[in-house]
Design an enzyme around this catalytic site. Structure first.
Site, mmCIF file in Angstrom:
data_model
loop_
_atom_site.group_PDB
_atom_site.id
_atom_site.type_symbol
_atom_site.label_atom_id
_atom_site.label_comp_id
_atom_site.label_asym_id
_atom_site.label_seq_id
_atom_site.Cartn_x
_atom_site.Cartn_y
_atom_site.Cartn_z
ATOM 1 N N GLU A 214 6.114 -7.883 -36.760
ATOM 2 C CA GLU A 214 5.734 -9.097 -36.037
ATOM 3 C C GLU A 214 6.422 -9.196 -34.684
ATOM 4 O OE1 GLU A 214 6.210 -13.902 -36.923
ATOM 5 O OE2 GLU A 214 5.871 -12.489 -38.575
ATOM 6 N N HIS A 289 2.040 -19.254 -38.480
ATOM 7 C CA HIS A 289 3.494 -19.265 -38.304
ATOM 8 C C HIS A 289 3.988 -20.681 -38.580
ATOM 9 C CE1 HIS A 289 7.031 -20.260 -35.804
ATOM 10 N NE2 HIS A 289 7.455 -19.067 -36.168
#
Length: 360
Positions: A214, A289
């Site tokens: 990520e 997120h």
């Protein structure tokens, strides 16, 4: 909700929550920002803006820029109102604290919309699952043995997927050794590397069999670089926490394996719904997120339940904080999180937490 209703007040609730004793080396408390919108007819909705060190700036954006433009407006016309405010404030940029602030107000208005309709947000959006799988998102530890202990604690807590925030290969190897082969392991490195550095690190990380890597690149908006990394690194790539506009999310969908919109940063429920819709049309995977515990997290839970595919996961910040905005009312069990069934977001923040952990 009737035509006579209007937004009456927008109030900010900064929180400062320390870590519990025994959470490791001393760390500063965590700042967050909750927002309450109240209408003339008495409906109350809650939202969340991304906080941390920028909390005072975001609070000023709400109080000085956004509240004056929203007060007196129809709370039911969320899309048109948010679009008009974005256009008025675009001179200050299309992301950052102003959009974080607007995200909180947007989510609060959706909370009100659900409460006025007497149904949970996910049903308002079309239905959805009663619970969702979630993964334990660990704080950065640095030391491999501390990472190992954090992974073990999360697994003992019922999670079957864990995300690390580490940058050293030794820490990732320790996590994989502790987790074993049956645990999904993800790695968020928070935008540190050039493309060449990321390729070199990916070569070393490949043996850890990560579900995704990520935000590997600086700057995070280097979508071409992300696409080039993805094409040859042998690890799925994820990004999107720092992406703000729908146009940029469309570009990102061509560059990574997983897009990661952050509802407390990119426009709240209104924009998150759009990202899911575009992703569905393009066959892209969305993993929101949510490294926070307030209404921003619940916004992601409801929208994912309504619009996400079966393999969507929710990020649960697995930290030793003294308190969370919802107290014990929102807690994963067995690696799954329940989608609240009450109207709107389904849960309001715990007044005791708002009182006892009030920030500056």
């Amino acid at each position: 909700m009737t035509d006579a209703d209007a937004i009456a007040r927008i109030e900010t609730y900064p929180l400062r929550v320390p870590f519990s004793d025994g959470a490791g080396k001393p760390r500063p408390p965590v700042d967050s920002l909750l927002v309450k919108v109240t209408t003339a007819l008495g409906y109350e909705g809650w939202g969340e803006a991304f906080g941390f060190e920028a909390t005072p700036v975001t609070r000023r954006a709400i109080e000085d820029l956004i509240a004056p433009r929203c007060t007196g407006q129809d709370p039911a016309l969320i899309g048109p109102l948010m679009g008009a405010v974005q256009r008025e404030l675009q001179v200050f940029g299309r992301g950052g604290s102003v959009l974080h602030a607007l995200s909180a107000v947007d989510t609060a208005l959706w909370d009100i919309k659900g409460k006025a309709a007497g149904m949970p947000l996910h049903r308002l959006l079309g239905g959805g699952a009663a619970s969702l799988p979630c993964y334990a998102s660990l704080d950065p530890y640095g030391d491999p043995e501390a990472v190992r202990a954090g992974v073990r604690d999360a697994l003992d807590g019922g999670f079957t997927a864990v995300k690390l925030h580490e940058r050293e290969v030794a820490a990732v190897r320790a996590a994989r050794e502790e987790a074993g082969q049956g645990t999904a392991l993800m790695l968020d490195v928070n935008c540190p590397w050039t493309l060449g550095q990321a390729r070199a690190m990916a070569e070393q990380l490949r043996e850890a069999r990560l579900r995704w890597l990520e935000e590997p690149l600086w700057p995070p908006e280097d979508y071409d670089g992300l696409a080039r990394l993805r094409a040859g690194c042998g690890i799925p790539v994820a990004a999107g926490e720092n992406t703000a506009t729908l146009l940029d999310f469309g570009r990102l969908m061509s560059a990574v394996d997983y897009v990661q919109p952050s509802p407390a940063k990119m426009g709240g429920v209104t924009e998150l719904v759009k990202v899911f819709q575009v992703a569905a049309a393009r066959g892209a995977a969305v993993m929101p997120h949510t490294f926070y515990h307030g209404p921003g997290l619940l916004a992601a839970v409801h929208v994912t339940a309504a619009l996400g595919p079966a393999d969507s996961m929710i990020e649960w910040r697995y930290s030793g904080l003294e308190a969370r905005p919802y107290g014990t009312a929102l807690q994963p069990e067995g690696g799954r999180i329940q989608v609240p069934a009450g109207p709107g977001l389904g849960i309001d923040p715990d007044p005791r937490v708002l009182r006892d952990y009030r920030g500056a």
